[in-house]
Design an enzyme around this catalytic site. Structure first.
Site, PDB file in Angstrom:
ATOM      1  N   CYS A 149       0.812  -1.271   0.021  1.00  0.00           N
ATOM      2  CA  CYS A 149       0.068   0.063  -0.019  1.00  0.00           C
ATOM      3  C   CYS A 149       0.769   1.369   0.027  1.00  0.00           C
ATOM      4  CB  CYS A 149      -1.012   0.041   1.005  1.00  0.00           C
ATOM      5  SG  CYS A 149      -0.160  -0.451   2.934  1.00  0.00           S
ATOM      6  N   HIS A 274      -2.644   6.979   3.255  1.00  0.00           N
ATOM      7  CA  HIS A 274      -1.223   7.005   3.729  1.00  0.00           C
ATOM      8  C   HIS A 274      -0.948   8.469   3.052  1.00  0.00           C
ATOM      9  CE1 HIS A 274      -1.058   3.115   5.170  1.00  0.00           C
ATOM     10  NE2 HIS A 274      -0.528   2.535   4.239  1.00  0.00           N
TER      11      HIS A 274
HETATM   12  N1  LIG Z   1      -4.558  -2.837   5.121  1.00  0.00           N
HETATM   13  C1  LIG Z   1      -3.944  -2.283   4.078  1.00  0.00           C
HETATM   14  O1  LIG Z   1      -3.626  -1.202   3.674  1.00  0.00           O
HETATM   15  C2  LIG Z   1      -3.221  -3.333   3.082  1.00  0.00           C
HETATM   16  C3  LIG Z   1      -2.517  -2.567   1.604  1.00  0.00           C
HETATM   17  C4  LIG Z   1      -2.135  -3.539   0.852  1.00  0.00           C
HETATM   18  C5  LIG Z   1      -2.047  -4.954   1.273  1.00  0.00           C
HETATM   19  N2  LIG Z   1      -2.422  -5.446   2.379  1.00  0.00           N
HETATM   20  C6  LIG Z   1      -2.342  -6.870   2.433  1.00  0.00           C
HETATM   21  O2  LIG Z   1      -3.526  -7.446   2.229  1.00  0.00           O
HETATM   22  C7  LIG Z   1      -3.793  -8.541   3.118  1.00  0.00           C
HETATM   23  C8  LIG Z   1      -4.926  -8.448   4.012  1.00  0.00           C
HETATM   24  O3  LIG Z   1      -4.814  -7.437   4.670  1.00  0.00           O
HETATM   25  P1  LIG Z   1      -5.855  -6.788   5.664  1.00  0.00           P
HETATM   26  O4  LIG Z   1      -5.403  -5.379   6.261  1.00  0.00           O
HETATM   27  O5  LIG Z   1      -7.310  -6.902   4.989  1.00  0.00           O
HETATM   28  O6  LIG Z   1      -5.869  -7.761   6.911  1.00  0.00           O
HETATM   29  P2  LIG Z   1      -7.209  -8.068   7.976  1.00  0.00           P
HETATM   30  O7  LIG Z   1      -7.739  -7.317   8.160  1.00  0.00           O
HETATM   31  O8  LIG Z   1      -6.371  -8.684   9.089  1.00  0.00           O
HETATM   32  O9  LIG Z   1      -7.969  -9.368   7.039  1.00  0.00           O
HETATM   33  C9  LIG Z   1      -7.188 -10.679   6.997  1.00  0.00           C
HETATM   34  C10 LIG Z   1      -8.330 -11.439   6.160  1.00  0.00           C
HETATM   35  O10 LIG Z   1      -7.580 -12.763   6.273  1.00  0.00           O
HETATM   36  C11 LIG Z   1      -8.555 -13.839   6.368  1.00  0.00           C
HETATM   37  N3  LIG Z   1      -7.640 -14.906   7.063  1.00  0.00           N
HETATM   38  C12 LIG Z   1      -6.791 -14.971   8.103  1.00  0.00           C
HETATM   39  N4  LIG Z   1      -6.423 -16.191   8.419  1.00  0.00           N
HETATM   40  C13 LIG Z   1      -7.174 -17.032   7.481  1.00  0.00           C
HETATM   41  C14 LIG Z   1      -6.833 -18.304   7.242  1.00  0.00           C
HETATM   42  N5  LIG Z   1      -6.199 -19.227   8.037  1.00  0.00           N
HETATM   43  N6  LIG Z   1      -7.590 -19.020   6.126  1.00  0.00           N
HETATM   44  C15 LIG Z   1      -8.398 -17.884   5.367  1.00  0.00           C
HETATM   45  N7  LIG Z   1      -8.522 -16.755   5.638  1.00  0.00           N
HETATM   46  C16 LIG Z   1      -7.730 -16.051   6.502  1.00  0.00           C
HETATM   47  C17 LIG Z   1      -9.400 -13.243   7.439  1.00  0.00           C
HETATM   48  O11 LIG Z   1     -10.689 -13.872   7.571  1.00  0.00           O
HETATM   49  P3  LIG Z   1     -11.275 -13.866   9.100  1.00  0.00           P
HETATM   50  O12 LIG Z   1     -12.138 -12.640   9.253  1.00  0.00           O
HETATM   51  O13 LIG Z   1     -12.278 -15.147   8.858  1.00  0.00           O
HETATM   52  O14 LIG Z   1     -10.213 -14.092  10.078  1.00  0.00           O
HETATM   53  C18 LIG Z   1      -9.545 -11.759   6.899  1.00  0.00           C
HETATM   54  O15 LIG Z   1     -10.710 -11.941   5.936  1.00  0.00           O
HETATM   55  C19 LIG Z   1      -2.298  -8.765   4.050  1.00  0.00           C
HETATM   56  O16 LIG Z   1      -1.403  -9.595   3.380  1.00  0.00           O
HETATM   57  C20 LIG Z   1      -1.821  -7.203   3.844  1.00  0.00           C
HETATM   58  O17 LIG Z   1      -0.605  -7.179   4.036  1.00  0.00           O
HETATM   59  C21 LIG Z   1      -3.106  -4.639   3.277  1.00  0.00           C
END
Ligand SMILES: NC(=O)c1ccc[n+]([C@@H]2O[C@H](COP(=O)([O-])OP(=O)(O)OC[C@H]3O[C@@H](n4cnc5c(N)ncnc54)[C@H](OP(=O)(O)O)[C@@H]3O)[C@@H](O)[C@H]2O)c1
Length: 366
Positions: A149, A274
């Site tokens: 991001c 950001h």
């Molecule tokens: N936040 C940002 O600004 C951003 C930007 C770019 C990229 N990212 C990347 O995008 C990804 C997701 O980020 P996020 O911020 O959305 O994280 P988050 O809010 O913590 O959400 C994580 C997601 O992954 C799922 N998950 C976790 N463990 C799992 C498992 N064992 N099996 C299947 N699903 C699972 C969760 O499902 P449950 O709800 O069922 O736990 C939830 O849907 C990460 O790799 C992060 O680095 C984030």
């Protein structure tokens, strides 16, 4: 680009694997911070998808989420969840993506991964549709990576300036929102704000830390009433993972393998969007008028730059919007080949979900 020893690229997706028209899409991590924005974006953009399948951990199986005005039940991540799927967006933690993206790809699914698991893999293209859309077709592993991001929050504007002037060096400081650390980051800031609101905290060393107790969540220090010079996990020689990613990904996307990049990543008490200060040095002299014209006409970029009228982008103003916003455009005081910029963008939209959706649409159009 394919080179010696590179596996042959997979055949592109064409129509749906079921043979019934529009391709089937899976959103893996549909319940997370990025997943939630993805569902909104899928409901807002031109609808190129047939079935949309929502996937998350077993904890969320059975929950219903709205997309395109329809309630869809979340299914647990499994091999069968990819049956009949053409394209899968992965919005899950690195270790889950690392384990499951190859499983989906082995079933012929084109994976677009938002995690950090594959971004620097030479057999995985790192794509920003405004800059290197052609790269989506070179995907020998069946996986396409979405940049981090922080990189995405500046790269569209920077790419436009690079195309005209030729980038030679980059110095960046970031002001990163807590939602960059997912739902846990947002929950932590909200909890801390409730503990410090209306108090005299922030006047003596350690008083904010004592007030929030051990509730620092994914951050090493309190983020309410504070700024924290750290984002991501530890890398060699004192660098953080977000800093290394910004350098490495910028080099890969722009095709500048040796670009000197100096960067410090800082977390600030902002929920989403950001901001970055950018000092960019180019191959020849630049003018503010020329730079402003490039920024103003680049697709996906908005010039918002009139400090006399108090006009510059801030996270509070740009959150929820799609473009990269650029203000404070100045020529460097001591270097006629360099520009100073303030760049701002929604880390959950262009910084994550929107870029993924744009890549998926390129694949669907194949
Ligand atoms: N936040 C940002 O600004 C951003 C930007 C770019 C990229 N990212 C990347 O995008 C990804 C997701 O980020 P996020 O911020 O959305 O994280 P988050 O809010 O913590 O959400 C994580 C997601 O992954 C799922 N998950 C976790 N463990 C799992 C498992 N064992 N099996 C299947 N699903 C699972 C969760 O499902 P449950 O709800 O069922 O736990 C939830 O849907 C990460 O790799 C992060 O680095 C984030």
């Amino acid at each position: 680009m394919a080179g010696p020893g590179t596996p042959t690229p997979r055949p592109p997706v064409s129509g749906s694997r079921s043979g019934h028209g529009r391709p089937t899409l899976a959103v893996v991590g549909a319940t997370g911070a990025v997943g939630a924005v993805m569902l909104r974006i899928l409901s807002q953009r031109a609808d190129v998808w047939g079935e949309i399948r929502l996937v998350a951990s077993p904890r969320s199986a059975g929950r219903k989420l709205a997309v395109r005005g329809e309630e869809i039940e979340v299914v647990a991540l499994s091999e069968e969840a990819f049956d009949g799927v053409d394209v899968a967006m992965f919005d899950v933690p690195d270790d889950i993506a690392e384990q499951w993206a190859p499983v989906a790809a082995a079933k012929g699914v084109v994976v677009i991964d938002n995690s950090g698991a594959f971004r620097m893999d030479p057999d995985v293209p790192l794509v920003v549709p405004e800059i290197n859309p052609h790269a989506v077709r070179q995907r020998p592993r069946g996986i396409i990576a979405n940049p981090h991001c922080t990189t995405l929050s500046m790269i569209v504007a920077l790419g436009a300036l690079h195309a005209e002037y030729g980038l030679r060096e980059l110095v960046v400081s970031t002001y990163q929102a807590v939602s960059g650390a997912g739902r846990a980051g947002v929950d932590t800031l909200r909890r801390q704000l409730s503990l410090v609101a209306g108090t005299e905290l922030g006047t003596t060393p350690g008083d904010v830390r004592r007030a929030v107790g051990d509730g620092t969540g994914p951050f090493p220090e309190p983020v309410a009433l504070n700024v924290v010079p750290w984002a991501g996990s530890a890398r060699a020689d004192g660098w953080s993972s977000d800093e290394m990613q910004l350098r490495d990904e910028t080099r890969k996307i722009l095709g500048l393998a040796k670009l000197p990049v100096a960067v410090t990543c800082v977390r600030v008490p902002v929920v989403t969007a950001h901001a970055l200060t950018v000092h960019a040095r180019f191959q020849s002299e630049v003018t503010v008028a020329g730079a402003r014209e490039i920024i103003a006409t680049a697709p996906g970029v908005v010039l918002f730059d009139n400090p006399d009228a108090g006009e510059f982008p801030t996270p509070a103003d740009v959150v929820g919007t799609d473009p990269t916003w650029v203000g404070r455009v100045r020529r460097a005081l001591d270097d006629p080949t360099a520009l100073e910029l303030f760049v701002c963008g929604d880390n959950l939209r262009k910084g994550a979900a929107l870029n993924t959706a744009q890549i998926a649409e390129l694949v669907a159009a194949e």
